[in-house]
Design a protein around this motif. Structure first.
Motif, PDB file in Angstrom:
ATOM      1  N   LEU A   6      76.399  -5.591  73.300  1.00 40.24           N
ATOM      2  CA  LEU A   6      76.895  -6.433  72.220  1.00 40.24           C
ATOM      3  C   LEU A   6      77.873  -7.485  72.737  1.00 40.24           C
ATOM      4  O   LEU A   6      77.794  -8.655  72.346  1.00 40.24           O
ATOM      5  N   SER A   7      78.751  -7.086  73.636  1.00 37.80           N
ATOM      6  CA  SER A   7      79.711  -8.056  74.173  1.00 37.80           C
ATOM      7  C   SER A   7      78.991  -9.128  75.001  1.00 37.80           C
ATOM      8  O   SER A   7      79.367 -10.303  74.953  1.00 37.80           O
ATOM      9  N   PHE A   8      77.957  -8.747  75.731  1.00 40.62           N
ATOM     10  CA  PHE A   8      77.188  -9.720  76.503  1.00 40.62           C
ATOM     11  C   PHE A   8      76.502 -10.719  75.577  1.00 40.62           C
ATOM     12  O   PHE A   8      76.486 -11.929  75.842  1.00 40.62           O
ATOM     13  N   ALA A   9      75.944 -10.245  74.460  1.00 42.82           N
ATOM     14  CA  ALA A   9      75.274 -11.128  73.508  1.00 42.82           C
ATOM     15  C   ALA A   9      76.268 -12.060  72.816  1.00 42.82           C
ATOM     16  O   ALA A   9      75.967 -13.241  72.588  1.00 42.82           O
ATOM     17  N   VAL A  10      77.452 -11.563  72.480  1.00 47.01           N
ATOM     18  CA  VAL A  10      78.476 -12.401  71.840  1.00 47.01           C
ATOM     19  C   VAL A  10      78.953 -13.486  72.798  1.00 47.01           C
ATOM     20  O   VAL A  10      79.109 -14.654  72.407  1.00 47.01           O
ATOM     21  N   ILE A  11      79.162 -13.122  74.055  1.00 45.16           N
ATOM     22  CA  ILE A  11      79.556 -14.118  75.050  1.00 45.16           C
ATOM     23  C   ILE A  11      78.462 -15.166  75.220  1.00 45.16           C
ATOM     24  O   ILE A  11      78.744 -16.367  75.311  1.00 45.16           O
ATOM     25  N   SER A  28      72.676 -25.732  66.605  1.00 39.70           N
ATOM     26  CA  SER A  28      71.516 -25.072  66.002  1.00 39.70           C
ATOM     27  C   SER A  28      71.829 -23.577  65.896  1.00 39.70           C
ATOM     28  O   SER A  28      71.608 -22.807  66.826  1.00 39.70           O
ATOM     29  N   TRP A  29      72.364 -23.206  64.747  1.00 43.75           N
ATOM     30  CA  TRP A  29      72.832 -21.845  64.540  1.00 43.75           C
ATOM     31  C   TRP A  29      71.704 -20.830  64.626  1.00 43.75           C
ATOM     32  O   TRP A  29      71.872 -19.764  65.213  1.00 43.75           O
ATOM     33  N   PHE A  30      70.567 -21.149  64.028  1.00 46.34           N
ATOM     34  CA  PHE A  30      69.447 -20.200  64.010  1.00 46.34           C
ATOM     35  C   PHE A  30      68.970 -19.903  65.426  1.00 46.34           C
ATOM     36  O   PHE A  30      68.749 -18.742  65.780  1.00 46.34           O
ATOM     37  N   GLU A  31      68.815 -20.936  66.243  1.00 47.50           N
ATOM     38  CA  GLU A  31      68.375 -20.729  67.623  1.00 47.50           C
ATOM     39  C   GLU A  31      69.412 -19.944  68.412  1.00 47.50           C
ATOM     40  O   GLU A  31      69.050 -19.060  69.207  1.00 47.50           O
ATOM     41  N   ASN A  32      70.687 -20.257  68.224  1.00 43.05           N
ATOM     42  CA  ASN A  32      71.736 -19.532  68.938  1.00 43.05           C
ATOM     43  C   ASN A  32      71.743 -18.046  68.565  1.00 43.05           C
ATOM     44  O   ASN A  32      71.889 -17.189  69.424  1.00 43.05           O
ATOM     45  N   SER A  36      70.635 -15.018  71.071  1.00 40.81           N
ATOM     46  CA  SER A  36      71.623 -13.961  71.297  1.00 40.81           C
ATOM     47  C   SER A  36      71.069 -12.591  70.929  1.00 40.81           C
ATOM     48  O   SER A  36      71.340 -11.604  71.612  1.00 40.81           O
ATOM     49  N   LEU A  37      70.280 -12.525  69.868  1.00 37.67           N
ATOM     50  CA  LEU A  37      69.652 -11.269  69.480  1.00 37.67           C
ATOM     51  C   LEU A  37      68.661 -10.810  70.553  1.00 37.67           C
ATOM     52  O   LEU A  37      68.617  -9.623  70.906  1.00 37.67           O
ATOM     53  N   LEU A  38      67.887 -11.735  71.078  1.00 35.90           N
ATOM     54  CA  LEU A  38      66.949 -11.390  72.148  1.00 35.90           C
ATOM     55  C   LEU A  38      67.685 -10.959  73.416  1.00 35.90           C
ATOM     56  O   LEU A  38      67.257 -10.022  74.106  1.00 35.90           O
ATOM     57  N   VAL A  39      68.789 -11.616  73.720  1.00 31.03           N
ATOM     58  CA  VAL A  39      69.598 -11.221  74.876  1.00 31.03           C
ATOM     59  C   VAL A  39      70.167  -9.826  74.653  1.00 31.03           C
ATOM     60  O   VAL A  39      70.158  -8.994  75.569  1.00 31.03           O
ATOM     61  N   PHE A  40      70.643  -9.550  73.445  1.00 32.52           N
ATOM     62  CA  PHE A  40      71.172  -8.230  73.114  1.00 32.52           C
ATOM     63  C   PHE A  40      70.111  -7.153  73.307  1.00 32.52           C
ATOM     64  O   PHE A  40      70.349  -6.136  73.963  1.00 32.52           O
ATOM     65  N   LEU A  41      68.928  -7.371  72.738  1.00 28.57           N
ATOM     66  CA  LEU A  41      67.865  -6.371  72.848  1.00 28.57           C
ATOM     67  C   LEU A  41      67.371  -6.225  74.290  1.00 28.57           C
ATOM     68  O   LEU A  41      67.085  -5.119  74.747  1.00 28.57           O
ATOM     69  N   GLY A  42      67.276  -7.345  75.001  1.00 25.73           N
ATOM     70  CA  GLY A  42      66.839  -7.287  76.396  1.00 25.73           C
ATOM     71  C   GLY A  42      67.828  -6.545  77.271  1.00 25.73           C
ATOM     72  O   GLY A  42      67.439  -5.711  78.101  1.00 25.73           O
TER      73      GLY A  42
END
Length: 65
Positions: A6-11, A28-32, A36-42
């Motif tokens: 979670l901290s990695f995705a927030v950063i 572009s809030w939606f893309e960000n 970030s969600l994909l980074v979190f899951l990955g």
């Protein structure tokens, strides 16, 4: 595991948003959020795969009984 993912995705989200602010692009809030969600899951999947599996779980369970 969850806290580091979670901290990695927030950063990652904050870095992308600040970069768009600095470069005078529209944010572009939606893309960000989606990236970030994909980074979190990955990253969560990556951390989950690093936990070794105990293949001898049944053998250890039978010894304790």
């Amino acid at each position: 595991m969850l806290k580091s993912s979670l901290s990695f995705a927030v950063i990652f989200f904050l870095t992308g948003t600040i970069w768009q602010l600095i470069s005078s692009q529209p944010i572009s809030w939606f893309e960000n959020i989606m990236v970030s969600l994909l980074v979190f899951l990955g990253y969560l999947f990556f951390e989950w795969t690093n936990i070794p599996f105990d293949w001898n779980k049944k053998k250890h369970k039978n010894r304790e009984e």
